[in-house]
Design a protein around this motif. Structure first.
Motif, PDB file in Angstrom:
ATOM      1  N   TYR A  53      43.958  38.047  43.439  1.00  0.00           N
ATOM      2  CA  TYR A  53      44.363  36.955  44.325  1.00  0.00           C
ATOM      3  C   TYR A  53      45.827  37.000  44.718  1.00  0.00           C
ATOM      4  CZ  TYR A  53      39.802  35.018  43.387  1.00  0.00           C
ATOM      5  OH  TYR A  53      38.440  34.846  43.307  1.00  0.00           O
ATOM      6  N   PHE A  54      46.621  37.812  44.033  1.00  0.00           N
ATOM      7  CA  PHE A  54      48.016  37.960  44.389  1.00  0.00           C
ATOM      8  C   PHE A  54      48.306  39.437  44.647  1.00  0.00           C
ATOM      9  CE2 PHE A  54      47.435  34.129  42.022  1.00  0.00           C
ATOM     10  CZ  PHE A  54      48.201  33.201  42.701  1.00  0.00           C
ATOM     11  N   PHE A  55      47.402  40.035  45.440  1.00  0.00           N
ATOM     12  CA  PHE A  55      47.394  41.477  45.689  1.00  0.00           C
ATOM     13  C   PHE A  55      48.202  41.789  46.936  1.00  0.00           C
ATOM     14  CE2 PHE A  55      45.475  45.111  47.863  1.00  0.00           C
ATOM     15  CZ  PHE A  55      45.557  46.074  46.878  1.00  0.00           C
ATOM     16  N   ASP A  56      48.996  42.834  46.865  1.00  0.00           N
ATOM     17  CA  ASP A  56      49.782  43.284  48.018  1.00  0.00           C
ATOM     18  C   ASP A  56      49.580  44.786  48.178  1.00  0.00           C
ATOM     19  OD1 ASP A  56      51.565  43.899  49.979  1.00  0.00           O
ATOM     20  OD2 ASP A  56      53.268  42.836  49.080  1.00  0.00           O
ATOM     21  N   PRO A  57      48.777  45.223  49.177  1.00  0.00           N
ATOM     22  CA  PRO A  57      48.479  46.654  49.339  1.00  0.00           C
ATOM     23  C   PRO A  57      49.682  47.498  49.726  1.00  0.00           C
ATOM     24  CG  PRO A  57      47.608  45.396  51.192  1.00  0.00           C
ATOM     25  CD  PRO A  57      48.095  44.401  50.194  1.00  0.00           C
ATOM     26  N   THR A  58      50.807  46.848  50.096  1.00  0.00           N
ATOM     27  CA  THR A  58      51.996  47.620  50.470  1.00  0.00           C
ATOM     28  C   THR A  58      52.792  48.079  49.251  1.00  0.00           C
ATOM     29  OG1 THR A  58      53.375  45.628  50.615  1.00  0.00           O
ATOM     30  CG2 THR A  58      52.165  46.279  52.602  1.00  0.00           C
ATOM     31  N   THR A  67      54.564  34.118  37.029  1.00  0.00           N
ATOM     32  CA  THR A  67      54.747  33.579  35.684  1.00  0.00           C
ATOM     33  C   THR A  67      54.229  32.158  35.539  1.00  0.00           C
ATOM     34  OG1 THR A  67      56.716  34.957  35.405  1.00  0.00           O
ATOM     35  CG2 THR A  67      56.456  33.082  33.898  1.00  0.00           C
ATOM     36  N   ASN A  68      54.571  31.287  36.494  1.00  0.00           N
ATOM     37  CA  ASN A  68      54.154  29.889  36.373  1.00  0.00           C
ATOM     38  C   ASN A  68      52.636  29.750  36.452  1.00  0.00           C
ATOM     39  OD1 ASN A  68      54.234  30.659  39.101  1.00  0.00           O
ATOM     40  ND2 ASN A  68      54.471  28.544  39.786  1.00  0.00           N
ATOM     41  N   ILE A  69      52.001  30.590  37.261  1.00  0.00           N
ATOM     42  CA  ILE A  69      50.542  30.525  37.391  1.00  0.00           C
ATOM     43  C   ILE A  69      49.880  31.111  36.150  1.00  0.00           C
ATOM     44  CG2 ILE A  69      48.558  31.371  38.722  1.00  0.00           C
ATOM     45  CD1 ILE A  69      50.305  31.172  41.210  1.00  0.00           C
ATOM     46  N   ASN A  70      50.434  32.202  35.625  1.00  0.00           N
ATOM     47  CA  ASN A  70      49.911  32.782  34.382  1.00  0.00           C
ATOM     48  C   ASN A  70      49.983  31.776  33.236  1.00  0.00           C
ATOM     49  OD1 ASN A  70      49.170  35.207  32.615  1.00  0.00           O
ATOM     50  ND2 ASN A  70      51.081  34.526  31.689  1.00  0.00           N
ATOM     51  N   THR A 122      42.051  29.688  49.426  1.00  0.00           N
ATOM     52  CA  THR A 122      43.279  30.441  49.179  1.00  0.00           C
ATOM     53  C   THR A 122      43.378  30.772  47.698  1.00  0.00           C
ATOM     54  OG1 THR A 122      44.593  28.458  48.728  1.00  0.00           O
ATOM     55  CG2 THR A 122      44.430  29.150  51.036  1.00  0.00           C
ATOM     56  N   ALA A 123      44.298  31.684  47.387  1.00  0.00           N
ATOM     57  CA  ALA A 123      44.513  32.058  45.982  1.00  0.00           C
ATOM     58  C   ALA A 123      44.902  30.848  45.146  1.00  0.00           C
ATOM     59  CB  ALA A 123      45.595  33.131  45.893  1.00  0.00           C
ATOM     60  N   HIS A 124      45.800  30.018  45.680  1.00  0.00           N
ATOM     61  CA  HIS A 124      46.232  28.850  44.927  1.00  0.00           C
ATOM     62  C   HIS A 124      45.107  27.825  44.798  1.00  0.00           C
ATOM     63  CE1 HIS A 124      50.232  30.559  45.818  1.00  0.00           C
ATOM     64  NE2 HIS A 124      50.631  29.897  44.741  1.00  0.00           N
ATOM     65  N   GLY A 125      44.210  27.792  45.775  1.00  0.00           N
ATOM     66  CA  GLY A 125      43.053  26.902  45.681  1.00  0.00           C
ATOM     67  C   GLY A 125      42.125  27.299  44.556  1.00  0.00           C
ATOM     68  N   VAL A 126      41.845  28.612  44.446  1.00  0.00           N
ATOM     69  CA  VAL A 126      40.983  29.101  43.371  1.00  0.00           C
ATOM     70  C   VAL A 126      41.615  28.832  42.008  1.00  0.00           C
ATOM     71  CG1 VAL A 126      39.946  31.158  42.342  1.00  0.00           C
ATOM     72  CG2 VAL A 126      39.903  30.857  44.815  1.00  0.00           C
ATOM     73  N   VAL A 127      42.890  29.167  41.902  1.00  0.00           N
ATOM     74  CA  VAL A 127      43.580  28.966  40.619  1.00  0.00           C
ATOM     75  C   VAL A 127      43.677  27.485  40.278  1.00  0.00           C
ATOM     76  CG1 VAL A 127      45.800  29.204  39.445  1.00  0.00           C
ATOM     77  CG2 VAL A 127      44.860  31.124  40.725  1.00  0.00           C
ATOM     78  N   GLY A 128      43.887  26.639  41.289  1.00  0.00           N
ATOM     79  CA  GLY A 128      43.976  25.197  41.056  1.00  0.00           C
ATOM     80  C   GLY A 128      42.680  24.623  40.508  1.00  0.00           C
TER      81      GLY A 128
END
Length: 539
Positions: A53-58, A67-70, A122-128
C-alpha cells in the motif's frame, strides 16, 4: 467458614485431576491461543502491508511502512486490550465469569474476520479500517486475560492450580508458533505466483492482488480456533467460588461442581430459598482493601508493567531482529511475499526453540519450585542476557554491508549465532519466568469478589508497558542507529532488574488454598462461634 461453603471448596481443592480439568484447560487455552495468534500474526504481515500500500515502483528498493503507521498497526490492538482488561475484569466480578466469557469470544471472532475484510479506496483508508477493527479485536482479547485466569484458578485443585493456570497461558506460545506457521503456509502457496521486478503496470496489479490475499487470510484465520470452542465455553458452569462467595448460593455451587466432579457434594438446605450473600466487611475502594491487598496489587501491577515493556519491545521488533541474526536476507533481494515467508519461518523457529519450551517449563515446575523463584529467576536472567546484548551489540550485530555488496544479508561480520542465542534465551526466561507468573499470581491472591477486577488491573498495567514498548521503544530505534538500539537494549535490561526487586512485593502462593491466600477463610470465619460452629445454623 460455613460448612456448606467448606464442603464445596474442599471438594475442589482436593479433587484428583479429571477430564473436566483438561476440558477447562482446552476451552480457556484456546482463547489464549487465539489471543496470541491475533496479537502477533501482525508481525509477519506488517512489512507486506507496507510494500503493497505504500509502494513506489520508481524506487530501487521496496518502500517501508511509515513509522507512525507501523506503530499504529502493531500497537492499536494493545490499546484495545488494555481497555478490555479493565472493563471485562470489572464486569467479571459484577455479572459472573461465565456470563461475560462468551461475550469476549464473540468479539474476538467477529473482529478477527473484520480485520481481514478491511476496506478503503486508499492506502490510508485500508490501514484506518484495519486499525479500527484491531482495536476492538484487542478489546475482546483483553477480556480473556482476567476471565480465563480466574476461571481456571477457581476450578483447579490446590496442588495443581499453578500448572493448570500456566497450561492455559502456555497456549499463548502455541498461538505464536501457529501465527508463524499459518503465515508460512499461506505465503508459500501464493509465493510462486507473485511477480518479482522488473515492474510493469500489469505485474504491479497482480502483485497487489496476490499480496492482499496473503495478509487478509493470515489475519482472518484467527477467528477459527476461537469459534470452535464457543459451544463448550457456553456449557461451562459458573465457578463454585463465585457462586458461593459472591452470589452466596451454596446449593447451586454444590450442584454445579457435583456435575463436573462427577460426585455428590452434600450441602445442608438453607431455611430460606433466596441466596444469601456473605457479608463483605470492606469494598474495593476502601482503606481496608488498601491495607490488606494494596502492596500485593502494587506488586502484581508493577512487575507486569515492567515485564511487558521488555517482552513486547522484543516481540514486536522480531521482524527487525531477524536480519541482524542472519535469519533472513535483505528485503531488496526478495519480493513482498517471499519476505513474509522468511519472516514467518524465522518467527516459527524462535517460537519453537525458545518461546514454547519456556512456557511448558513453567507448567511442569511451578507447583514444585513455586511462583516466586520462577519470577525472580526469569527477571534476573532476562536482565543479564539483555545487558550482554546491549553492551556487545556492535560486536554481535556487525556493521552494515557497504553499498554494492554482493552479500545477501544486511550486516557483515559480527557473531549472528551468539546474537540469536542471547535473543532466544531472553524469550525463554521471559516465559519460564515473569511472563507466566505475572499472569498466574493475580488470579490467586485476591478475594473472589475482587479477583477478576484485580487481575484486569494488573493485566492492564502490563499492556500499558506493552504500549510503551510498541510506541516509545520502537520509535526510538526505528532509524536503525546502532547506538540508539544499544542504549534501548541496555535500558530494557535495567527495566528487568527493577522488575526483579518489585517481585518481592508478591507473596508465594504454592500449596495454599485461594481462601487461605486471600484471607477469606478468616473473613468468613466471623460467622462462627468460639467452638467453630456456624452461628447461622439451627441450634
Amino acid at each position: 467458614m460455613a460448612d456448606s461453603t467448606r464442603a464445596v471448596f474442599s471438594a475442589l481443592d482436593n479433587a484428583k485431576t479429571q477430564l473436566y480439568h483438561f476440558k477447562a484447560i482446552v476451552i480457556a487455552g484456546m482463547g489464549f491461543f487465539t489471543d496470541a495468534y491475533d496479537l502477533f500474526c501482525i508481525n509477519a504481515v506488517a512489512k507486506l502491508i507496507g510494500r503493497l500500500y505504500f509502494f513506489d515502483p520508481t524506487l530501487d528498493s521496496p518502500k517501508k511502512l511509515p513509522t507512525n503507521i507501523n506503530n499504529a498497526i502493531t500497537g492499536v490492538a494493545l490499546c484495545g486490550t488494555l481497555a478490555g482488561q479493565l472493563f471485562f475484569g470489572w464486569l467479571g466480578d459484577k455479572l459472573g465469569r461465565k456470563k461475560v466469557y462468551g461475550l469476549t469470544l464473540v468479539t474476538m471472532v467477529g473482529c478477527a474476520l473484520a480485520s481481514g475484510l478491511s476496506f478503503g479506496s486508499t492506502a490510508h483508508g485500508v490501514v484506518g479500517t484495519l486499525c479500527f477493527f484491531r482495536f476492538w479485536l484487542g478489546f475482546g482479547i483483553g477480556g480473556d486475560y482476567p476471565l480465563s485466569a480466574v476461571i481456571m484458578s477457581e476450578y483447579a485443585s490446590q496442588k495443581t492450580r499453578g500448572a493448570f493456570i500456566a497450561a492455559v497461558f502456555a497456549m499463548q506460545g502455541v498461538g505464536i508458533l501457529f501465527a508463524g506457521a499459518v503465515a508460512l503456509i499461506v505465503s508459500k502457496i501464493f509465493m510462486d505466483t507473485y511477480q518479482a521486478p522488473p515492474y510493469s503496470e500489469d505485474r504491479i496489479l497482480s502483485a497487489q492482488l496476490e499480496g492482499d490475499w496473503v495478509w487478509r487470510i493470515v489475519l482472518m484465520f484467527g477467528a477459527i480456533p476461537a469459534a470452535l470452542t464457543f459451544y463448550w465455553r457456553m456449557k461451562m458452569p459458573e465457578t463454585a467460588r463465585y457462586t458461593a462467595l459472591v452470589e452466596g448460593n451454596h446449593q447451586k455451587a454444590a450442584s454445579d461442581m457435583a456435575k463436573v466432579l462427577e460426585r455428590d457434594i452434600v450441602v445442608e438446605k438453607a431455611s430460606s430459598t433466596a441466596p444469601v450473600k456473605p457479608e463483605s466487611s470492606y469494598g474495593f475502594w476502601s482503606s481496608e482493601f488498601l491495607r490488606r491487598h494494596g502492596l500485593n496489587l502494587l506488586g502484581t501491577t508493577s512487575t507486569w508493567f515492567l515485564l511487558d515493556i521488555a517482552f513486547y519491545s522484543l516481540n514486536l521488533t522480531q521482524k527487525d531482529v531477524y536480519p541482524v541474526a542472519g535469519l533472513i536476507n535483505k528485503a531488496s533481494t526478495m519480493n513482498a511475499i517471499e519476505e513474509v515467508y522468511h519472516l514467518a519461518k524465522s518467527m516459527a523457529l524462535i517460537a519453537l526453540v525458545a518461546i514454547v519450551p519456556g512456557y511448558w517449563c513453567t507448567v511442569f515446575l511451578i507447583d514444585k519450585i513455586g511462583r516466586f523463584i520462577i519470577q525472580i529467576g526469569g527477571f534476573l536472567m532476562m536482565s543479564i542476557c539483555m545487558a550482554i546484548l546491549g553492551f556487545q551489540y556492535g560486536n554481535l550485530r556487525g556493521e552494515k554491508c557497504p553499498k554494492g555488496s554482493h552479500k545477501k544479508t544486511d550486516y557483515c561480520g559480527g557473531n549472528p549465532a551468539m546474537f540469536t542465542v542471547l535473543f532466544g534465551l531472553t524469550f525463554f526466561f521471559a516465559n519460564f519466568g515473569p511472563n507466566s507468573t505475572t499472569f498466574i499470581v493475580p488470579a490467586e491472591i485476591f478475594p473472589a469478589r475482587f479477583r477478576s477486577t484485580c487481575h484486569g488491573i494488573s493485566a492492564a498495567a502490563g499492556k500499558a508497558g506493552a504500549i510503551i514498548g510498541a510506541f516509545v521503544v520502537q520509535a526510538y530505534t526505528v532509524k536503525g542507529n546502532s547506538n540508539d538500539i544499544r542504549k534501548a537494549i541496555i535500558g530494557l535490561s535495567v527495566v528487568n532488574l527493577i522488575g526483579f526487586f518489585f517481585s518481592f512485593l508478591v507473596p508465594e502462593t504454592k500449596g495454599k488454598s485461594l481462601e487461605e491466600i486471600s484471607g477469606e477463610d478468616k473473613q468468613l470465619g466471623n460467622n462462627e462461634d468460639a467452638n467453630g460452629v456456624d452461628k447461622h445454623l439451627p441450634k
